[in-house]
Scaffold this motif. Structure first.
Motif, PDB file in Angstrom:
ATOM      1  N   GLY A   1       4.695 -77.182-102.204  1.00 45.78           N
ATOM      2  CA  GLY A   1       5.153 -77.843-100.989  1.00 45.78           C
ATOM      3  C   GLY A   1       6.646 -77.943-100.807  1.00 45.78           C
ATOM      4  N   SER A   2       7.463 -77.431-101.731  1.00 45.12           N
ATOM      5  CA  SER A   2       8.911 -77.469-101.541  1.00 45.12           C
ATOM      6  C   SER A   2       9.313 -76.526-100.415  1.00 45.12           C
ATOM      7  N   ASN A   3      10.436 -76.824 -99.767  1.00 47.93           N
ATOM      8  CA  ASN A   3      10.913 -75.995 -98.667  1.00 47.93           C
ATOM      9  C   ASN A   3      11.183 -74.581 -99.165  1.00 47.93           C
TER      10      ASN A   3
ATOM     11  N   GLY B   1       5.793 -65.693 -88.832  1.00 49.10           N
ATOM     12  CA  GLY B   1       5.601 -65.231 -90.202  1.00 49.10           C
ATOM     13  C   GLY B   1       4.151 -65.052 -90.588  1.00 49.10           C
ATOM     14  N   ASN B   2       3.232 -65.508 -89.755  1.00 44.49           N
ATOM     15  CA  ASN B   2       1.799 -65.414 -90.055  1.00 44.49           C
ATOM     16  C   ASN B   2       1.223 -64.181 -89.362  1.00 44.49           C
ATOM     17  N   THR B   3       1.505 -63.010 -89.936  1.00 42.25           N
ATOM     18  CA  THR B   3       1.146 -61.760 -89.271  1.00 42.25           C
ATOM     19  C   THR B   3       0.193 -60.889 -90.068  1.00 42.25           C
ATOM     20  N   ASP B   4      -0.240 -61.322 -91.251  1.00 43.13           N
ATOM     21  CA  ASP B   4      -1.173 -60.495 -92.011  1.00 43.13           C
ATOM     22  C   ASP B   4      -2.214 -61.376 -92.681  1.00 43.13           C
ATOM     23  N   ASP B   5      -3.215 -60.715 -93.260  1.00 45.14           N
ATOM     24  CA  ASP B   5      -4.324 -61.456 -93.870  1.00 45.14           C
ATOM     25  C   ASP B   5      -3.876 -62.259 -95.081  1.00 45.14           C
ATOM     26  N   GLN B   6      -2.937 -61.709 -95.872  1.00 48.69           N
ATOM     27  CA  GLN B   6      -2.487 -62.420 -97.070  1.00 48.69           C
ATOM     28  C   GLN B   6      -1.789 -63.725 -96.716  1.00 48.69           C
ATOM     29  N   THR B   7      -0.909 -63.654 -95.709  1.00 51.47           N
ATOM     30  CA  THR B   7      -0.214 -64.869 -95.290  1.00 51.47           C
ATOM     31  C   THR B   7      -1.195 -65.899 -94.743  1.00 51.47           C
TER      32      THR B   7
ATOM     33  N   TYR C   1      -3.150 -73.416 -98.735  1.00 52.88           N
ATOM     34  CA  TYR C   1      -2.080 -74.419 -98.878  1.00 52.88           C
ATOM     35  C   TYR C   1      -1.483 -74.671 -97.494  1.00 52.88           C
ATOM     36  N   PRO C   2      -2.101 -75.520 -96.699  1.00 51.21           N
ATOM     37  CA  PRO C   2      -1.641 -75.743 -95.313  1.00 51.21           C
ATOM     38  C   PRO C   2      -0.239 -76.323 -95.222  1.00 51.21           C
ATOM     39  N   ASP C   3       0.264 -76.944 -96.290  1.00 49.41           N
ATOM     40  CA  ASP C   3       1.578 -77.576 -96.230  1.00 49.41           C
ATOM     41  C   ASP C   3       2.720 -76.580 -96.334  1.00 49.41           C
ATOM     42  N   ILE C   4       2.428 -75.320 -96.676  1.00 49.90           N
ATOM     43  CA  ILE C   4       3.492 -74.326 -96.800  1.00 49.90           C
ATOM     44  C   ILE C   4       4.050 -73.988 -95.422  1.00 49.90           C
ATOM     45  N   GLU C   5       5.369 -73.985 -95.323  1.00 54.24           N
ATOM     46  CA  GLU C   5       6.020 -73.616 -94.066  1.00 54.24           C
ATOM     47  C   GLU C   5       6.130 -72.093 -94.012  1.00 54.24           C
ATOM     48  N   ILE C   6       5.296 -71.464 -93.210  1.00 49.48           N
ATOM     49  CA  ILE C   6       5.215 -70.012 -93.178  1.00 49.48           C
ATOM     50  C   ILE C   6       6.512 -69.386 -92.662  1.00 49.48           C
TER      51      ILE C   6
END
Length: 485
Positions: free
Chosen positions: A258-260, A316-322, A329-334
């Motif tokens: 969860g770190s930036n 940044g959310n453009t592929d299946d892996q991301t 981990y929904p808290d990750i800032e994509i």
């Protein structure tokens, strides 16, 4: 002007060339002979030391100035590592595995035997692409399906689990004739394990075990680095291992916890930069100048990346892996993850450019100690322009190669250039490439200017330090030889 043999011999230990007794007769030489021998001996020593010895040291005052900048920076990086240190990778048992992509439980397996069977006997129907104007019936006939009257051969692979609690269990995998992956007896595999599935469906082939060829390739790489780089090559391999350790033990776990991502990337990338550069090139002023140039360029890349990623509304959310990572981990800032990737991806090429430019300035100064700042900067920039032209091209081609399947899809779709370039999938790579390239371009004049200021800042006084005196006497010796000729 002639010279006697003893004037070309190296002085004995304890004798200053041109001032002590002659090496053979013990008599003082004439003033002209002293000047010739003095200039020749020092000219030879000067050229040899710069051609094969260490870099010319800078004064203690300059070292203090550089240390006053880099020591607080290194201390801040160390403090950031301590504060954000995740304490290990996250516990995967804390959440349910999805069983998708890399989020699978895997075990080792091997192919016991492979035999040919009729696809119809194992209820396997090969899939063929449907051409325009072809109906399903025609497709099945072309594929050897029902009504075609032809037998289609499939492969039935018997696979054995070789690790885990079900070691020794066997299952069968049907390989259709148009499948891209084929099996052979004795081949090692990675098997996906789904504990909640029915017993006969719990194991399936996930991938091929490539440990041996990958290890052999890594060994050849290490051998080549050590064979050519020798001791410095060994240090480069150690620095590579440390960089990989920082990436896997700090950057990735800290982001997952969860770190930036941007802060983690800046701290981790700075740690990699400091360790790799000083370990490979030594704790010298020349390396410190390269570190400063890299730091300034990284700050520019971070600012430009943050500005244009936000301005272009890239998620940044453009592929299946991301998407899978964000789902786990929904808290990750994509978006921050995208910017972190830009910074880390540019770091390796930045190190190359800044070290090369710093070395160029130092060597040019060694070749002509009388060159002024402007002439030295201009000469080093000519080298830098050639370097940056090839590096930028390399960076663009590297990103294009990584995105080649995506570019092929857009070519098949026959979309316009503007439509393709502004779609998020391609725009993300364009922003990544251009921001990194701007940072690389900026690193050349910045690092060259810093290196020029440092090497030209010291002016050795008459009768001063040994290095300064050596350079001055060498210059007088060369001028006397030129007048003699």
């Amino acid at each position: 002007m002639t010279s006697t043999p003893q004037r070309h011999q190296h002085p004995e230990p304890g004798h200053h060339p041109g001032h002590g007794p002659g090496p053979e007769h013990g008599q003082p030489q004439s003033a002209a002979a002293q000047g010739h021998s003095h200039g020749h001996a020092h000219g030879h020593s000067h050229g040899h030391s710069h051609g094969h010895g260490p870099a010319t040291p800078v004064s203690a005052h300059l070292r203090k100035v550089i240390a006053a900048i880099l020591v607080p920076f290194a201390a801040a990086v160390a403090a950031g590592l301590i504060v954000l240190w995740p304490g290990g990778t996250p516990d995967h048992k804390a959440h349910e595995r999805t069983g998708l992509g890399f989020d699978q439980q895997t075990v080792a397996g091997r192919v016991v035997k492979v035999e040919e069977v009729d696809c119809a006997d194992v209820n396997a129907q090969p899939q063929q692409p449907i051409e325009p104007g072809q109906d399903v019936t025609n497709q099945q006939s072309a594929a050897g399906g029902p009504g075609s009257g032809e037998k289609t051969i499939c492969e039935k692979a018997t696979i054995e689990v070789t690790s885990g609690k079900d070691k020794g269990r066997r299952f069968e995998e049907i390989v259709q004739p148009n499948a891209s992956r084929k099996f052979s007896a004795g081949q090692k595999l990675k098997l996906a394990y789904a504990p909640k599935a029915p017993k006969n469906l719990q194991y399936s082939v996930s991938d091929v075990d490539r440990a041996m060829p990958m290890a052999l390739l890594a060994g050849l790489f290490a051998l080549a680095v050590v064979a050519v780089g020798r001791l410095r090559g060994v240090f480069a391999l150690v620095a590579l291992a440390v960089s990989f350790g920082v990436l896997t033990l700090f950057i990735l776990p800290a982001i997952l916890q969860g770190s930036n991502p941007l802060v983690v990337a800046v701290i981790g990338g700075s740690a990699i930069m400091l360790i790799a550069l000083y370990m490979c090139h030594g704790l010298t002023a020349r390396t410190s100048v390269a570190v400063l140039g890299t730091l300034v360029s990284l700050l520019l890349i971070g600012l430009l990346g943050s500005l244009f990623i936000g301005w272009a509304s890239l998620t940044g959310n453009t592929d299946d892996q991301t998407g899978l990572v964000h789902g786990l981990y929904p808290d990750i800032e994509i978006r921050g993850l995208l910017l972190a990737g830009v910074i880390i991806g540019s770091l390796g090429v930045l190190d190359d450019v800044t070290v090369t430019q710093t070395s160029a300035v130092w060597e040019l100064r060694a070749a002509d100690p009388t060159a002024g700042r402007r002439a030295l900067y201009a000469a080093a920039m000519r080298i830098g322009r050639d370097h940056i032209a090839s590096v930028v091209n390399t960076l663009v081609l590297a990103y294009a190669g990584a995105s080649l399947p995506l570019l092929l899809l857009f070519s098949i779709a026959d979309s316009g250039v503007g439509t393709v370039a502004t779609s998020e999938l391609v725009a993300e790579e364009i922003v990544r490439t251009l921001v990194g390239s701007i940072g690389l371009i900026a690193s050349v004049p910045v690092t060259t200017a810093l290196a020029t200021l440092v090497v030209c800042a010291d002016r050795a006084p008459e009768g001063g330090a040994e290095q300064g005196g050596r350079t001055s006497r060498s210059g007088r010796g060369r001028r006397r030889r030129a007048r003699g000729r």
